[in-house]
Motif scaffolding. Structure first.
Motif, PDB file in Angstrom:
ATOM      1  N   ASN A  36       0.982  -1.139  -0.105  1.00  0.00           N
ATOM      2  CA  ASN A  36       0.001  -0.061  -0.090  1.00  0.00           C
ATOM      3  C   ASN A  36       0.872   0.871  -0.031  1.00  0.00           C
ATOM      4  N   THR A  37       1.835   1.341  -0.664  1.00  0.00           N
ATOM      5  CA  THR A  37       2.731   2.382  -0.790  1.00  0.00           C
ATOM      6  C   THR A  37       2.998   2.657  -2.226  1.00  0.00           C
ATOM      7  N   ILE A  38       3.084   3.985  -2.543  1.00  0.00           N
ATOM      8  CA  ILE A  38       3.086   4.346  -3.949  1.00  0.00           C
ATOM      9  C   ILE A  38       4.253   5.522  -3.837  1.00  0.00           C
ATOM     10  N   ASN A  39       5.016   5.506  -5.074  1.00  0.00           N
ATOM     11  CA  ASN A  39       6.189   6.346  -5.287  1.00  0.00           C
ATOM     12  C   ASN A  39       5.683   7.653  -6.011  1.00  0.00           C
ATOM     13  N   CYS A  40       5.859   8.723  -4.891  1.00  0.00           N
ATOM     14  CA  CYS A  40       5.618   9.910  -5.301  1.00  0.00           C
ATOM     15  C   CYS A  40       6.760  10.810  -5.292  1.00  0.00           C
ATOM     16  N   SER A  41       8.082  10.479  -5.292  1.00  0.00           N
ATOM     17  CA  SER A  41       9.099  11.251  -5.087  1.00  0.00           C
ATOM     18  C   SER A  41       9.173  12.426  -6.105  1.00  0.00           C
ATOM     19  N   PRO A  42       9.489  13.546  -6.002  1.00  0.00           N
ATOM     20  CA  PRO A  42       9.520  14.715  -6.803  1.00  0.00           C
ATOM     21  C   PRO A  42      10.622  14.316  -7.924  1.00  0.00           C
ATOM     22  N   ASP A  43      10.603  14.911  -8.996  1.00  0.00           N
ATOM     23  CA  ASP A  43      11.350  14.615 -10.141  1.00  0.00           C
ATOM     24  C   ASP A  43      12.960  14.980  -9.780  1.00  0.00           C
ATOM     25  N   SER A  44      13.121  15.654  -8.842  1.00  0.00           N
ATOM     26  CA  SER A  44      14.509  15.874  -8.535  1.00  0.00           C
ATOM     27  C   SER A  44      15.221  15.375  -7.316  1.00  0.00           C
ATOM     28  N   GLY A  45      14.307  14.493  -6.852  1.00  0.00           N
ATOM     29  CA  GLY A  45      14.604  13.910  -5.401  1.00  0.00           C
ATOM     30  C   GLY A  45      13.901  14.517  -4.226  1.00  0.00           C
ATOM     31  N   GLU A  46      13.886  13.878  -3.043  1.00  0.00           N
ATOM     32  CA  GLU A  46      13.392  13.960  -2.151  1.00  0.00           C
ATOM     33  C   GLU A  46      13.717  15.471  -1.304  1.00  0.00           C
ATOM     34  N   SER A  47      12.966  16.310  -0.793  1.00  0.00           N
ATOM     35  CA  SER A  47      13.299  17.588  -0.383  1.00  0.00           C
ATOM     36  C   SER A  47      12.321  18.204   0.347  1.00  0.00           C
ATOM     37  N   ARG A  48      12.171  18.645   1.537  1.00  0.00           N
ATOM     38  CA  ARG A  48      11.216  19.424   2.062  1.00  0.00           C
ATOM     39  C   ARG A  48      10.485  20.349   1.366  1.00  0.00           C
ATOM     40  N   SER A  49      11.391  21.226   0.238  1.00  0.00           N
ATOM     41  CA  SER A  49      10.853  22.217  -0.386  1.00  0.00           C
ATOM     42  C   SER A  49      10.300  21.605  -1.869  1.00  0.00           C
ATOM     43  N   ARG A  50      10.402  20.398  -2.142  1.00  0.00           N
ATOM     44  CA  ARG A  50       9.489  19.814  -3.092  1.00  0.00           C
ATOM     45  C   ARG A  50       8.445  18.866  -2.669  1.00  0.00           C
ATOM     46  N   LEU A  51       8.094  19.280  -1.290  1.00  0.00           N
ATOM     47  CA  LEU A  51       6.673  18.454  -1.082  1.00  0.00           C
ATOM     48  C   LEU A  51       5.588  19.011  -2.003  1.00  0.00           C
ATOM     49  N   PRO A  52       5.395  19.986  -2.249  1.00  0.00           N
ATOM     50  CA  PRO A  52       4.181  20.499  -3.062  1.00  0.00           C
ATOM     51  C   PRO A  52       3.940  19.438  -4.180  1.00  0.00           C
ATOM     52  N   GLU A  53       5.161  19.195  -4.795  1.00  0.00           N
ATOM     53  CA  GLU A  53       5.203  18.394  -6.114  1.00  0.00           C
ATOM     54  C   GLU A  53       5.052  17.031  -5.555  1.00  0.00           C
ATOM     55  N   LYS A  54       5.417  16.462  -4.462  1.00  0.00           N
ATOM     56  CA  LYS A  54       5.050  15.166  -3.987  1.00  0.00           C
ATOM     57  C   LYS A  54       3.652  14.973  -3.623  1.00  0.00           C
ATOM     58  N   THR A  55       3.005  16.107  -3.118  1.00  0.00           N
ATOM     59  CA  THR A  55       1.778  16.075  -2.780  1.00  0.00           C
ATOM     60  C   THR A  55       0.854  16.050  -4.152  1.00  0.00           C
ATOM     61  N   LEU A  56       1.145  16.634  -5.076  1.00  0.00           N
ATOM     62  CA  LEU A  56       0.437  16.686  -6.354  1.00  0.00           C
ATOM     63  C   LEU A  56       0.337  15.326  -6.911  1.00  0.00           C
ATOM     64  N   LYS A  57       1.546  14.648  -7.062  1.00  0.00           N
ATOM     65  CA  LYS A  57       1.611  13.488  -7.591  1.00  0.00           C
ATOM     66  C   LYS A  57       0.764  12.356  -6.731  1.00  0.00           C
ATOM     67  N   MET A  58       0.757  12.767  -5.589  1.00  0.00           N
ATOM     68  CA  MET A  58      -0.233  11.866  -4.460  1.00  0.00           C
ATOM     69  C   MET A  58      -1.698  11.924  -4.839  1.00  0.00           C
ATOM     70  N   LEU A  59      -2.075  13.274  -4.971  1.00  0.00           N
ATOM     71  CA  LEU A  59      -3.370  13.669  -5.303  1.00  0.00           C
ATOM     72  C   LEU A  59      -3.999  13.203  -6.660  1.00  0.00           C
ATOM     73  N   ARG A  60      -3.180  13.029  -7.676  1.00  0.00           N
ATOM     74  CA  ARG A  60      -3.271  12.342  -9.035  1.00  0.00           C
ATOM     75  C   ARG A  60      -3.532  11.157  -8.828  1.00  0.00           C
ATOM     76  N   SER A  61      -2.544  10.326  -8.071  1.00  0.00           N
ATOM     77  CA  SER A  61      -2.986   8.775  -7.923  1.00  0.00           C
ATOM     78  C   SER A  61      -4.018   8.542  -7.040  1.00  0.00           C
ATOM     79  N   SER A  62      -4.279   9.308  -6.043  1.00  0.00           N
ATOM     80  CA  SER A  62      -5.421   8.982  -5.155  1.00  0.00           C
ATOM     81  C   SER A  62      -6.794   8.638  -6.160  1.00  0.00           C
ATOM     82  N   LEU A  63      -7.070   9.512  -7.204  1.00  0.00           N
ATOM     83  CA  LEU A  63      -8.140   9.469  -7.994  1.00  0.00           C
ATOM     84  C   LEU A  63      -8.093   8.010  -8.690  1.00  0.00           C
ATOM     85  N   ARG A  64      -7.239   7.350  -8.474  1.00  0.00           N
ATOM     86  CA  ARG A  64      -7.435   5.897  -8.909  1.00  0.00           C
ATOM     87  C   ARG A  64      -8.190   4.899  -8.175  1.00  0.00           C
ATOM     88  N   TYR A  65      -8.366   5.360  -7.012  1.00  0.00           N
ATOM     89  CA  TYR A  65      -8.832   4.651  -5.846  1.00  0.00           C
ATOM     90  C   TYR A  65     -10.398   5.082  -5.747  1.00  0.00           C
TER      91      TYR A  65
END
Length: 221
Positions: free
Chosen positions: A48-77
């Motif tokens: 139950n884990t999906i890879n939502c890493s930002p394109d440039s790698g994990e960083s606190r400043s890139r969490l908006p991108e990570k969350t955007l990827k999660m929101l897109r993925s959530s619509l599959r459920y």
């Protein structure tokens, strides 16, 4: 009613994710579901884990991108309400379900512990916020526009969600049942998150260590 709980994590905070799995995640049962949105390594090793890493790698400043990827993925459920929180948050899932019975999932809803900053009311992301499907779709629409402006991508994850929804006309409904204690106070007294969950009966509490998370769960049992 069906709830999808989405938990922000990464390999750097695996101990926190493990403590969630060992405790409150056990209470999320059919028809409800949960996902961790983490990095590639976690997606290969955890269920139950999906890879939502930002394109440039994990960083606190890139969490908006990570969350955007999660929101897109959530619509599959299949779900009516999405609850997002961090992996250092303890969630009383049964209380969340009971609370959500007061709302209509067909509406565009955005619910959380209110913060006011730069003229925007938004939900504190660690303790958790609630979205309906229509809100997620609207949030994605604005977040995608934000990424065309580099300045917009360097803001906090929770602020970015609040601002995106504000642009779409979805305003925050405050909920003080989702608790974010002061991190300074938590460092002084580690029992604060436990008191919020056990004694006050709140839905969630942020800044919970793995040890405190297990203490809360064992006490609740």
């Amino acid at each position: 009613m069906k709830v999808l709980v989405s938990i922000l994590t990464s390999s750097y905070t695996q101990a926190q994710a493990d403590s969630c799995i060992d405790t409150w995640v056990k209470d999320i049962k059919d028809p409800h579901e949960y996902i961790f949105y983490g990095d590639k390594l976690q997606s290969l090793n955890l269920i139950n884990t999906i890879n939502c890493s930002p394109d440039s790698g994990e960083s606190r400043s890139r969490l908006p991108e990570k969350t955007l990827k999660m929101l897109r993925s959530s619509l599959r459920y299949d779900w009516d309400f999405l609850f997002k929180c961090d992996d250092d948050t303890y969630l009383h899932f049964d209380k969340l379900v009971k609370y959500l019975k007061n709302f209509d999932s067909s509406h565009s809803l955005y619910i959380g512990n209110k913060i006011f900053n730069h003229g925007i009311k938004y939900a504190q992301g660690g303790a958790g916020y609630i979205l309906t499907r229509s809100s997620v779709i609207k949030c994605i629409n604005s977040l995608e526009k934000f990424f065309s402006n580099p300045k917009e991508t360097k803001i906090a994850e929770d602020y970015s969600v609040g601002k995106a929804l504000h642009v779409e006309g979805v305003e925050l409904q405050a909920c003080n049942e989702l608790v974010c204690p002061s991190p300074k106070n938590v460092k002084i007294d580690s029992t604060i998150p436990a008191k919020h969950i056990i004694e006050s009966g709140k839905i969630s509490s942020h800044y919970v260590t793995p040890e405190t998370m297990r203490f809360i769960y064992n006490t609740m049992q």
